[in-house]
Scaffold this motif. Structure first.
Motif, PDB file in Angstrom:
ATOM      1  N   GLY A  93       0.793  -1.221   0.000  1.00 17.43           N
ATOM      2  CA  GLY A  93       0.000   0.000   0.000  1.00 17.43           C
ATOM      3  C   GLY A  93       0.824   1.269   0.000  1.00 17.43           C
ATOM      4  O   GLY A  93       0.280   2.365  -0.119  1.00 17.43           O
ATOM      5  N   GLN A  94       2.155   1.150   0.159  1.00 11.37           N
ATOM      6  CA  GLN A  94       3.010   2.326   0.158  1.00 11.37           C
ATOM      7  C   GLN A  94       3.660   2.513  -1.206  1.00 11.37           C
ATOM      8  O   GLN A  94       3.907   1.555  -1.931  1.00 11.37           O
ATOM      9  CB  GLN A  94       4.111   2.199   1.227  1.00 11.37           C
ATOM     10  N   SER A  95       3.933   3.764  -1.549  1.00 14.01           N
ATOM     11  CA  SER A  95       4.620   4.051  -2.802  1.00 14.01           C
ATOM     12  C   SER A  95       6.127   4.010  -2.579  1.00 14.01           C
ATOM     13  O   SER A  95       6.616   4.303  -1.492  1.00 14.01           O
ATOM     14  CB  SER A  95       4.219   5.435  -3.321  1.00 14.01           C
ATOM     15  N   GLN A  96       6.848   3.641  -3.641  1.00 13.14           N
ATOM     16  CA  GLN A  96       8.297   3.561  -3.543  1.00 13.14           C
ATOM     17  C   GLN A  96       8.915   4.955  -3.578  1.00 13.14           C
ATOM     18  O   GLN A  96       8.497   5.808  -4.357  1.00 13.14           O
ATOM     19  CB  GLN A  96       8.855   2.731  -4.707  1.00 13.14           C
ATOM     20  N   GLN A  97       9.895   5.193  -2.738  1.00  9.15           N
ATOM     21  CA  GLN A  97      10.584   6.469  -2.746  1.00  9.15           C
ATOM     22  C   GLN A  97      12.001   6.292  -2.223  1.00  9.15           C
ATOM     23  O   GLN A  97      12.318   5.305  -1.561  1.00  9.15           O
ATOM     24  CB  GLN A  97       9.842   7.503  -1.906  1.00  9.15           C
ATOM     25  N   ALA A  98      12.837   7.250  -2.574  1.00 11.73           N
ATOM     26  CA  ALA A  98      14.204   7.284  -2.060  1.00 11.73           C
ATOM     27  C   ALA A  98      14.281   8.433  -1.066  1.00 11.73           C
ATOM     28  O   ALA A  98      13.942   9.579  -1.386  1.00 11.73           O
ATOM     29  CB  ALA A  98      15.200   7.478  -3.198  1.00 11.73           C
ATOM     30  N   LEU A  99      14.715   8.132   0.131  1.00 14.65           N
ATOM     31  CA  LEU A  99      14.752   9.115   1.199  1.00 14.65           C
ATOM     32  C   LEU A  99      16.124   9.764   1.275  1.00 14.65           C
ATOM     33  O   LEU A  99      17.153   9.086   1.205  1.00 14.65           O
ATOM     34  CB  LEU A  99      14.427   8.450   2.540  1.00 14.65           C
ATOM     35  N   GLY A 100      16.149  11.074   1.415  1.00 12.63           N
ATOM     36  CA  GLY A 100      17.395  11.777   1.602  1.00 12.63           C
ATOM     37  C   GLY A 100      17.928  11.574   3.007  1.00 12.63           C
ATOM     38  O   GLY A 100      17.188  11.728   3.987  1.00 12.63           O
ATOM     39  N   VAL A 101      19.199  11.196   3.129  1.00 16.12           N
ATOM     40  CA  VAL A 101      19.833  10.982   4.425  1.00 16.12           C
ATOM     41  C   VAL A 101      21.222  11.624   4.392  1.00 16.12           C
ATOM     42  O   VAL A 101      21.650  12.161   3.377  1.00 16.12           O
ATOM     43  CB  VAL A 101      19.950   9.473   4.764  1.00 16.12           C
ATOM     44  N   ILE A 102      21.918  11.515   5.505  1.00 14.91           N
ATOM     45  CA  ILE A 102      23.289  12.011   5.600  1.00 14.91           C
ATOM     46  C   ILE A 102      24.241  10.831   5.734  1.00 14.91           C
ATOM     47  O   ILE A 102      24.024   9.928   6.548  1.00 14.91           O
ATOM     48  CB  ILE A 102      23.460  12.948   6.812  1.00 14.91           C
ATOM     49  N   GLY A 103      25.281  10.843   4.921  1.00 17.21           N
ATOM     50  CA  GLY A 103      26.364   9.873   5.043  1.00 17.21           C
ATOM     51  C   GLY A 103      27.668  10.618   5.254  1.00 17.21           C
ATOM     52  O   GLY A 103      27.774  11.810   4.940  1.00 17.21           O
ATOM     53  N   TYR A 104      28.647   9.935   5.783  1.00 16.56           N
ATOM     54  CA  TYR A 104      29.947  10.560   6.028  1.00 16.56           C
ATOM     55  C   TYR A 104      31.049   9.795   5.315  1.00 16.56           C
ATOM     56  O   TYR A 104      31.117   8.558   5.401  1.00 16.56           O
ATOM     57  CB  TYR A 104      30.249  10.622   7.527  1.00 16.56           C
ATOM     58  N   GLY A 105      31.899  10.533   4.612  1.00 16.79           N
ATOM     59  CA  GLY A 105      33.133   9.980   4.087  1.00 16.79           C
ATOM     60  C   GLY A 105      34.240  10.235   5.094  1.00 16.79           C
ATOM     61  O   GLY A 105      34.341  11.326   5.660  1.00 16.79           O
ATOM     62  N   ILE A 106      35.048   9.226   5.323  1.00 14.88           N
ATOM     63  CA  ILE A 106      36.121   9.300   6.313  1.00 14.88           C
ATOM     64  C   ILE A 106      37.463   9.238   5.593  1.00 14.88           C
ATOM     65  O   ILE A 106      37.667   8.392   4.717  1.00 14.88           O
ATOM     66  CB  ILE A 106      36.002   8.152   7.330  1.00 14.88           C
ATOM     67  N   ALA A 107      38.376  10.127   5.958  1.00 18.53           N
ATOM     68  CA  ALA A 107      39.637  10.227   5.230  1.00 18.53           C
ATOM     69  C   ALA A 107      40.769  10.627   6.163  1.00 18.53           C
ATOM     70  O   ALA A 107      40.546  11.053   7.303  1.00 18.53           O
ATOM     71  CB  ALA A 107      39.510  11.255   4.100  1.00 18.53           C
ATOM     72  N   SER A 108      41.980  10.505   5.639  1.00 17.46           N
ATOM     73  CA  SER A 108      43.189  11.046   6.283  1.00 17.46           C
ATOM     74  C   SER A 108      43.386  10.540   7.703  1.00 17.46           C
ATOM     75  O   SER A 108      43.683  11.299   8.624  1.00 17.46           O
ATOM     76  CB  SER A 108      43.145  12.588   6.273  1.00 17.46           C
ATOM     77  N   VAL A 109      43.233   9.229   7.884  1.00 21.05           N
ATOM     78  CA  VAL A 109      43.557   8.619   9.169  1.00 21.05           C
ATOM     79  C   VAL A 109      45.081   8.588   9.279  1.00 21.05           C
ATOM     80  O   VAL A 109      45.754   7.919   8.496  1.00 21.05           O
ATOM     81  CB  VAL A 109      42.985   7.197   9.270  1.00 21.05           C
ATOM     82  N   PHE A 110      45.631   9.302  10.258  1.00 25.02           N
ATOM     83  CA  PHE A 110      47.094   9.403  10.328  1.00 25.02           C
ATOM     84  C   PHE A 110      47.584   9.431  11.769  1.00 25.02           C
ATOM     85  O   PHE A 110      47.088  10.202  12.601  1.00 25.02           O
ATOM     86  CB  PHE A 110      47.590  10.663   9.614  1.00 25.02           C
ATOM     87  N   THR A 111      48.556   8.561  12.018  1.00 25.86           N
ATOM     88  CA  THR A 111      49.271   8.542  13.290  1.00 25.86           C
ATOM     89  C   THR A 111      50.748   8.771  13.005  1.00 25.86           C
ATOM     90  O   THR A 111      51.324   8.071  12.165  1.00 25.86           O
ATOM     91  CB  THR A 111      49.116   7.181  14.006  1.00 25.86           C
ATOM     92  N   PRO A 112      51.396   9.720  13.665  1.00 22.65           N
ATOM     93  CA  PRO A 112      52.827   9.933  13.419  1.00 22.65           C
ATOM     94  C   PRO A 112      53.630   8.706  13.844  1.00 22.65           C
ATOM     95  O   PRO A 112      53.224   7.974  14.761  1.00 22.65           O
ATOM     96  CB  PRO A 112      53.161  11.161  14.269  1.00 22.65           C
ATOM     97  N   PRO A 113      54.746   8.423  13.177  1.00 25.46           N
ATOM     98  CA  PRO A 113      55.519   7.201  13.466  1.00 25.46           C
ATOM     99  C   PRO A 113      55.843   6.996  14.937  1.00 25.46           C
ATOM    100  O   PRO A 113      55.791   5.864  15.436  1.00 25.46           O
ATOM    101  CB  PRO A 113      56.792   7.400  12.631  1.00 25.46           C
ATOM    102  N   ALA A 114      56.145   8.068  15.668  1.00 25.57           N
ATOM    103  CA  ALA A 114      56.543   7.928  17.066  1.00 25.57           C
ATOM    104  C   ALA A 114      55.399   7.444  17.962  1.00 25.57           C
ATOM    105  O   ALA A 114      55.641   6.991  19.089  1.00 25.57           O
ATOM    106  CB  ALA A 114      57.074   9.261  17.600  1.00 25.57           C
ATOM    107  N   LYS A 115      54.156   7.526  17.466  1.00 23.27           N
ATOM    108  CA  LYS A 115      53.011   7.150  18.307  1.00 23.27           C
ATOM    109  C   LYS A 115      52.301   5.906  17.774  1.00 23.27           C
ATOM    110  O   LYS A 115      51.203   5.568  18.242  1.00 23.27           O
ATOM    111  CB  LYS A 115      52.022   8.322  18.391  1.00 23.27           C
ATOM    112  N   ARG A 116      52.895   5.224  16.829  1.00 28.06           N
ATOM    113  CA  ARG A 116      52.254   4.042  16.251  1.00 28.06           C
ATOM    114  C   ARG A 116      52.442   2.805  17.120  1.00 28.06           C
ATOM    115  O   ARG A 116      53.266   2.781  18.019  1.00 28.06           O
ATOM    116  CB  ARG A 116      52.798   3.798  14.837  1.00 28.06           C
ATOM    117  N   ARG A 117      51.620   1.775  16.824  1.00 29.57           N
ATOM    118  CA  ARG A 117      51.659   0.469  17.489  1.00 29.57           C
ATOM    119  C   ARG A 117      51.297   0.563  18.979  1.00 29.57           C
ATOM    120  O   ARG A 117      51.791  -0.202  19.804  1.00 29.57           O
ATOM    121  CB  ARG A 117      53.024  -0.202  17.305  1.00 29.57           C
ATOM    122  N   ARG A 118      50.438   1.513  19.289  1.00 29.90           N
ATOM    123  CA  ARG A 118      49.942   1.636  20.665  1.00 29.90           C
ATOM    124  C   ARG A 118      48.415   1.564  20.727  1.00 29.90           C
ATOM    125  O   ARG A 118      47.828   1.782  21.784  1.00 29.90           O
ATOM    126  CB  ARG A 118      50.410   2.954  21.274  1.00 29.90           C
TER     127      ARG A 118
END
Length: 407
Positions: A93-118
């Motif tokens: 009984g419902q009509s088909q539709q596409a709903l507007g939502v918010i998505g997030y792109g994630i980028a530039s994950v960076f840890t400096p060498p001196a702080k890695r492996r922790r």
């Protein structure tokens, strides 16, 4: 050196000084032919573009709770707030539709060498869910070993995506709890590609293939096409949903999303000048029917039409070999051969060694292979998503998983 427990740390929006520090840190790994000054300037210029302006871009830092503005933070990450749509099989009984939502792109994950492996990067990414997702979609209890949830929250994400260069396993362990199994899931990380050779010739048109005229698109012309393409993609999802028992989701390419990957190729031809330039003049092409002299600024660019076109970017601009990578593709089997030939021609003119199409639909892979293209899983830029809804991962489908939404 000070040792921190996980409870000592939290996720904070970066101050301007922390944002600058995060970019200086990553320059050594990611500048790729730019000087430190040019690398920082490029990002400052892009901060003013549509994909980032108005608060769409946020840099986050993992820092001590008792010193959140320190420049000695553990690691950093960026999020881009982007337009997206969701479509699901309608109830009776419902009509088909596409709903507007918010998505997030994630980028530039960076840890400096001196702080890695922790475990800092892993913890930062686990906390990121508590920033992006609605609390109703997160575990009831925040892990006690992590202290308190981050105070700064967005809370409006339907989903988030990232593109892993460290394989698929690491980000899978970065979920919103301590289970280590419900983080981002790799999906659709395949590329269909053509490797150019000096003797490549553009194949002639085959019998039965539609004739037409290619219009080459500048960066500005791409911006004209994308809002109309967003409406076509919305319509495509509405059509696809009734025959698929999963919830469909996708980013949309307008509002600077697709343009981001083009603008990011900017170079500085004059080392003494801060004036950037793009390495190409054309970033796409639209196939017009025979006798049609209109341009993309006319009605044919509208959402009611079904043009064949491809939009692309250029990887390896400053560190060859170059690759022409399709950002958004619209074609049918009838026009596909013409599109492939056009892409090879565009790659030749861009001095590219390869052409890549991400997540090419299965219906087009066989004809691509017949033309000598090959399909394989990528080793880097692995597309991965995290869904913030009641549906299970196998109950959702990422549509249009192409490079236009990469970040």
């Amino acid at each position: 050196m000070t040792t921190f427990t996980l409870a000592d740390l939290s996720l904070f929006p970066a101050t301007p000084a922390q944002m600058l520090e995060s970019r200086k840190r990553s320059a050594e790994s990611w500048a790729k032919g730019l000087t430190l000054e040019q690398y920082v300037l490029r990002d400052a210029i892009m901060d003013q573009h549509e994909h980032a302006a108005g608060g769409k871009l946020t840099t986050w830092v993992l820092a001590p709770r008792n010193d959140p503005e320190t420049l000695d933070f553990m690691c950093s990450v960026e999020t881009f707030r982007r337009p997206a749509i969701v479509a699901m099989t309608p109830q009776q009984g419902q009509s088909q539709q596409a709903l507007g939502v918010i998505g997030y792109g994630i980028a530039s994950v960076f840890t400096p060498p001196a702080k890695r492996r922790r475990g800092y990067a892993q913890h930062m990414m686990r906390l990121l869910h508590w920033v992006l997702a609605p609390r109703s979609m997160l575990p009831v209890t925040f892990p006690a070993a992590w202290g308190e949830p981050p105070h700064a929250t967005l809370g409006d994400a339907q989903f988030s995506v990232l593109y892993s260069d460290v394989g698929g396993a690491f980000y899978r362990t970065c979920g919103p709890d301590e289970s280590g199994v419900n983080g981002w899931l790799v999906r659709g990380a395949s590329s269909t590609s053509w490797r150019l050779s000096p003797c490549d010739l553009v194949e002639p048109r085959v019998d039965g293939e539609p004739a037409g005229r290619w219009e080459w698109l500048t960066e500005d012309a791409v911006k004209v096409v994308m809002p109309h393409e967003a409406e076509r993609m919305r319509r495509d999802m509405v059509r696809a949903a009734p025959s698929d028992n999963r919830t469909l989701f996708s980013f949309l390419p307008h509002q600077g999303v697709c343009a981001f990957t083009i603008q990011r190729t900017m170079v500085f031809p004059d080392p003494a000048s801060a004036t950037p330039a793009l390495p190409l003049e054309t970033w796409g092409a639209v196939l017009h029917p025979p006798g049609d002299a209109r341009s993309t600024e006319d009605a044919r660019a509208g959402a009611e039409s079904e043009p064949a076109f491809a939009i692309w970017t250029l990887d390896g601009v400053r560190e060859p070999p170059r690759a022409l990578v399709v950002l958004r593709l619209r074609t049918t089997r009838a026009t596909f051969s013409a599109v492939l030939r056009m892409l090879v021609q565009a790659a030749q003119e861009a001095d590219a060694a390869t052409v890549e199409i991400w997540d090419l639909p299965e219906t087009l892979q066989t004809p691509a292979h017949e033309h000598g293209w090959t399909t394989a899983e990528r080793d880097d830029h692995l597309s991965a998503f995290k869904w913030y809804g009641p549906e299970r991962e196998d109950e959702v489908k990422w549509m249009f998983n192409e490079k236009f939404c990469w970040c």
